[in-house]
Scaffold this motif. Sequence first.
Motif, mmCIF file in Angstrom:
data_model
loop_
_atom_site.group_PDB
_atom_site.id
_atom_site.type_symbol
_atom_site.label_atom_id
_atom_site.label_comp_id
_atom_site.label_asym_id
_atom_site.label_seq_id
_atom_site.Cartn_x
_atom_site.Cartn_y
_atom_site.Cartn_z
ATOM 1 N N ILE A 12 16.412 -71.279 -25.366
ATOM 2 C CA ILE A 12 15.995 -70.345 -26.545
ATOM 3 C C ILE A 12 17.032 -68.872 -26.511
ATOM 4 O O ILE A 12 17.122 -68.542 -25.826
ATOM 5 N N PRO A 14 14.963 -61.380 -13.670
ATOM 6 C CA PRO A 14 15.242 -62.598 -14.024
ATOM 7 C C PRO A 14 14.694 -64.277 -12.974
ATOM 8 O O PRO A 14 14.633 -64.808 -14.290
ATOM 9 N N ILE A 65 13.857 -60.360 -22.917
ATOM 10 C CA ILE A 65 13.201 -59.305 -22.318
ATOM 11 C C ILE A 65 13.410 -58.496 -20.896
ATOM 12 O O ILE A 65 12.615 -57.216 -21.141
ATOM 13 N N SER A 104 14.548 -72.974 -19.254
ATOM 14 C CA SER A 104 14.434 -73.257 -20.019
ATOM 15 C C SER A 104 14.771 -71.999 -20.996
ATOM 16 O O SER A 104 14.747 -72.172 -22.632
ATOM 17 N N PHE A 105 13.930 -70.211 -20.721
ATOM 18 C CA PHE A 105 14.400 -69.285 -21.318
ATOM 19 C C PHE A 105 16.067 -69.294 -21.783
ATOM 20 O O PHE A 105 16.243 -68.486 -22.513
ATOM 21 N N PHE A 138 11.727 -66.517 -14.379
ATOM 22 C CA PHE A 138 11.603 -66.535 -15.794
ATOM 23 C C PHE A 138 12.528 -68.686 -15.804
ATOM 24 O O PHE A 138 13.219 -68.594 -14.745
ATOM 25 N N PRO A 181 20.407 -64.640 -24.956
ATOM 26 C CA PRO A 181 19.331 -66.041 -24.442
ATOM 27 C C PRO A 181 18.017 -64.884 -24.477
ATOM 28 O O PRO A 181 17.990 -63.275 -23.711
ATOM 29 N N LEU A 182 16.379 -65.296 -24.548
ATOM 30 C CA LEU A 182 15.584 -65.235 -24.437
ATOM 31 C C LEU A 182 15.294 -64.156 -22.999
ATOM 32 O O LEU A 182 14.789 -62.965 -22.947
ATOM 33 N N TRP A 183 15.644 -64.493 -21.908
ATOM 34 C CA TRP A 183 15.701 -63.876 -20.893
ATOM 35 C C TRP A 183 16.054 -62.522 -20.594
ATOM 36 O O TRP A 183 15.598 -62.066 -20.040
#
Length: 83
Positions: free
Chosen positions: A37, A27, A48, A33-34, A30, A43-45
């Motif tokens: 979101i 991570p 992923i 801003s991830f 990243f 969280p987007l991170w």
Amino acid sequence: MNQTRKEPIKNGKLWIVFGVLFAMITPWYFPESFGEILIYGIPLWAVIIIIGSMLLSAFLSYVLKYHWMLEEEKEEAEQKGAK
């Protein structure tokens, strides 16, 4: 698969896929801003990393099943050849 197996350490393509998957679950690159979101509250991170971890597990299973030459397989091949 009835082809001869090589050790995966000698296969460059496998190392490239491993590198991409390991980069996906790291991570530190990243953007900040991830974290803002959210997908269903996660969280987007994190999403992923979870997807990358599942892909890495599936890829490792594939490599172990189809590319890894086990000692038992060598022994079975030798026994069949001796008959």
